[in-house]
Design an enzyme around this catalytic site. Structure first.
Site, PDB file in Angstrom:
ATOM      1  N   TYR A  98     -37.468  12.651  12.737  1.00 20.68           N
ATOM      2  CA  TYR A  98     -37.815  11.369  13.349  1.00 20.68           C
ATOM      3  C   TYR A  98     -38.568  10.522  12.304  1.00 20.68           C
ATOM      4  O   TYR A  98     -39.514  11.000  11.667  1.00 20.68           O
ATOM      5  CB  TYR A  98     -38.697  11.597  14.586  1.00 20.68           C
ATOM      6  CG  TYR A  98     -39.175  10.322  15.208  1.00 20.68           C
ATOM      7  CD1 TYR A  98     -38.278   9.476  15.858  1.00 20.68           C
ATOM      8  CD2 TYR A  98     -40.493   9.920  15.117  1.00 20.68           C
ATOM      9  CE1 TYR A  98     -38.703   8.274  16.409  1.00 20.68           C
ATOM     10  CE2 TYR A  98     -40.932   8.726  15.675  1.00 20.68           C
ATOM     11  CZ  TYR A  98     -40.035   7.907  16.307  1.00 20.68           C
ATOM     12  OH  TYR A  98     -40.454   6.723  16.853  1.00 20.68           O
ATOM     13  N   ASP A 170     -40.667  19.984  18.099  1.00 16.64           N
ATOM     14  CA  ASP A 170     -40.584  18.691  18.778  1.00 16.64           C
ATOM     15  C   ASP A 170     -39.445  18.809  19.787  1.00 16.64           C
ATOM     16  O   ASP A 170     -38.275  18.819  19.417  1.00 16.64           O
ATOM     17  CB  ASP A 170     -40.333  17.577  17.748  1.00 16.64           C
ATOM     18  CG  ASP A 170     -40.352  16.184  18.373  1.00 16.64           C
ATOM     19  OD1 ASP A 170     -39.988  16.059  19.559  1.00 16.64           O
ATOM     20  OD2 ASP A 170     -40.714  15.225  17.657  1.00 16.64           O
TER      21      ASP A 170
HETATM   22  C1  LIG Z   1     -39.995   8.738  19.709  1.00 15.74           C
HETATM   23  C2  LIG Z   1     -40.189  10.032  19.057  1.00 15.74           C
HETATM   24  C3  LIG Z   1     -41.432  10.396  18.522  1.00 15.74           C
HETATM   25  C4  LIG Z   1     -42.623   9.463  18.544  1.00 15.74           C
HETATM   26  O1  LIG Z   1     -43.079   9.226  19.852  1.00 15.74           O
HETATM   27  P1  LIG Z   1     -43.772   7.867  20.347  1.00 15.74           P
HETATM   28  O2  LIG Z   1     -43.990   8.116  21.787  1.00 15.74           O
HETATM   29  O3  LIG Z   1     -42.822   6.746  20.051  1.00 15.74           O
HETATM   30  O4  LIG Z   1     -45.041   7.717  19.579  1.00 15.74           O
HETATM   31  C5  LIG Z   1     -41.554  11.668  17.965  1.00 15.74           C
HETATM   32  N1  LIG Z   1     -40.510  12.512  17.908  1.00 15.74           N
HETATM   33  C6  LIG Z   1     -39.301  12.178  18.410  1.00 15.74           C
HETATM   34  C7  LIG Z   1     -38.180  13.159  18.320  1.00 15.74           C
HETATM   35  C8  LIG Z   1     -39.100  10.942  18.995  1.00 15.74           C
HETATM   36  O5  LIG Z   1     -37.892  10.618  19.474  1.00 15.74           O
END
Ligand SMILES: *Cc1c(COP(=O)(O)O)cnc(C)c1O
Length: 386
Positions: A98, A170
């Site tokens: 990301y 993640d």
């Molecule tokens: C959007 C996203 C983030 C960041 O999150 P926010 O809520 O925009 O701060 C981190 N990891 C992934 C995979 C994302 O899609």
């Protein structure tokens, strides 16, 4: 109890005083102490806040972890997690990462002496070759965004454990409804809850779930000390969104597979990257470690000149930057989400000027196909190919 029932019931039995089926929003920042040396369990809302606490407990339970922490965004959650590390520490991170996480590592954490190597996290030899005595953790996105590369979580977390490293996953794209990394050996799960968990493109939030007492205590300290916590109103909105997660994910999956199958046969499309299509290299691992597919996939057009007119001719699908909401969004990663990633890395992972990422919403599949099909036809006409 099945996860569908647990999701629908989030916060519904937590207020015995009134029996409220929807948990109240507590705005209080301060809490009265009964007497010296006593507390209701709530003292000051940065540390612990009633509405946020119900959300955090639900997140921990859904992911199969020991503690949950709600943050003001996914990036706030990642910042809190990265505060586990110190000057000189090294991280191994998914190559197709990301963009915001890459920016946080390279432009901010690097100034604090924390370094990162970007590798194909499914390749143990590559992981091994990047691992030094300063390496502290491996951070995995699976599927990655936008190329949908799959990492075998059981295999990599077992490797990390042998090496004494933390495994951080993640899990934004799959959510605990479809994949639970802690059950596969990971130590920490992070979510941009802004995406599927909230689900309506209207709340910015992040979640952390930890496994193990010591790690959970460490994270509680960092969450309170850094203070990037989620407010009560947004905590409530997030819980409200999560109640329908199971239904939404089922429709997102169905629509995204249908859409990907349709694009795969389209003569103007070069390649489709969807782990739910049997030709995808991660298809088998994905079947084994997850109970389904996300609503995100990407596809590469044959001709880069079609991209601009396609985005202009869409009527139903929005040309916008985000994912995981009920509304369908089409993103052009090279200029939007991945603009902060150097061209060299972008080329290596395949984020080029012909690639589009589709966050397929819950609209009717026929309407989505008609909209994208119409935009592609109009684009081909404009460039003189139809
Ligand atoms: C959007 C996203 C983030 C960041 O999150 P926010 O809520 O925009 O701060 C981190 N990891 C992934 C995979 C994302 O899609």
């Amino acid at each position: 109890m099945n996860i569908e029932s647990r999701l629908a019931q989030i916060g519904s039995q937590e207020d015995p005083k009134t029996g409220a089926v929807s948990f109240p929003i507590y705005h209080a920042t301060a809490f009265r102490h009964p007497k010296l040396g006593q507390s209701t369990g709530f003292d000051y809302s940065r540390t612990k806040s009633p509405t946020r606490f119900v959300l955090e407990a639900a997140a921990a339970e859904l992911e199969g972890g020991d503690a949950g922490f709600a943050c003001s965004s996914g990036m706030a959650a990642l910042t809190t997690i990265f505060a586990l590390f110190s000057h000189g520490d090294h991280l191994i991170v998914s190559l197709d990462l990301y963009g915001g996480t890459y920016r946080l590592l390279e432009r901010i954490l690097s100034r604090y002496g924390i370094s990162a190597s970007y590798v194909d996290t499914n390749d143990i030899d590559e992981l091994e070759s990047q691992c030094t005595d300063r390496t502290k953790a491996v951070l995995i996105e699976t599927p990655t965004n936008p190329l949908m590369m799959i990492t075998d979580l059981e295999k990599v977390s077992a490797w990390a454990k042998r090496r004494g490293l933390l495994t951080i996953v993640d899990n934004t794209l799959l959510t605990p409804f479809l994949q639970r990394p802690l059950e596969l050996g990971a130590d920490i799960v992070i979510h941009s809850a802004t995406k599927y968990l909230a689900g309506h493109n209207d709340v910015l939030a992040g979640l952390i779930v930890t496994k193990g007492k010591e790690l959970s205590e460490q994270m509680a300290f960092l969450h309170n000390s850094l203070g990037a916590v989620l407010g009560p109103q947004d905590s409530w909105l997030l819980m409200r969104g999560m109640k329908t997660l199971a239904l939404r994910m089922e429709r997102h999956q169905y629509n995204s597979v249908k859409m990907a199958e349709w694009l795969k046969t389209h003569p103007a499309v070069d390649e489709v990257y969807h782990p739910g299509l049997p030709h995808h290299p991660g298809y088998d691992i994905q079947r084994r470690q997850s109970s389904g597919d996300t609503g995100i996939f990407s596809f590469r057009m044959k001709d880069a000149r079609t991209i601009e007119p396609i985005l202009r001719h869409l009527k139903l699908i929005a040309f916008a930057e985000s994912l995981g909401g009920v509304e369908s969004l089409l993103t052009y990663p090279a200029v939007q989400t991945h603009a902060d990633i150097p061209e060299e890395i972008r080329r290596k992972v395949g984020v080029d000027d012909r690639l589009l990422r589709f966050s397929v919403g819950i609209e009717h599949i026929d309407d989505l196909i008609a909209d994208l099909g119409g935009a592609i036809d109009a684009a081909l006409k404009e460039i003189g190919e139809a």
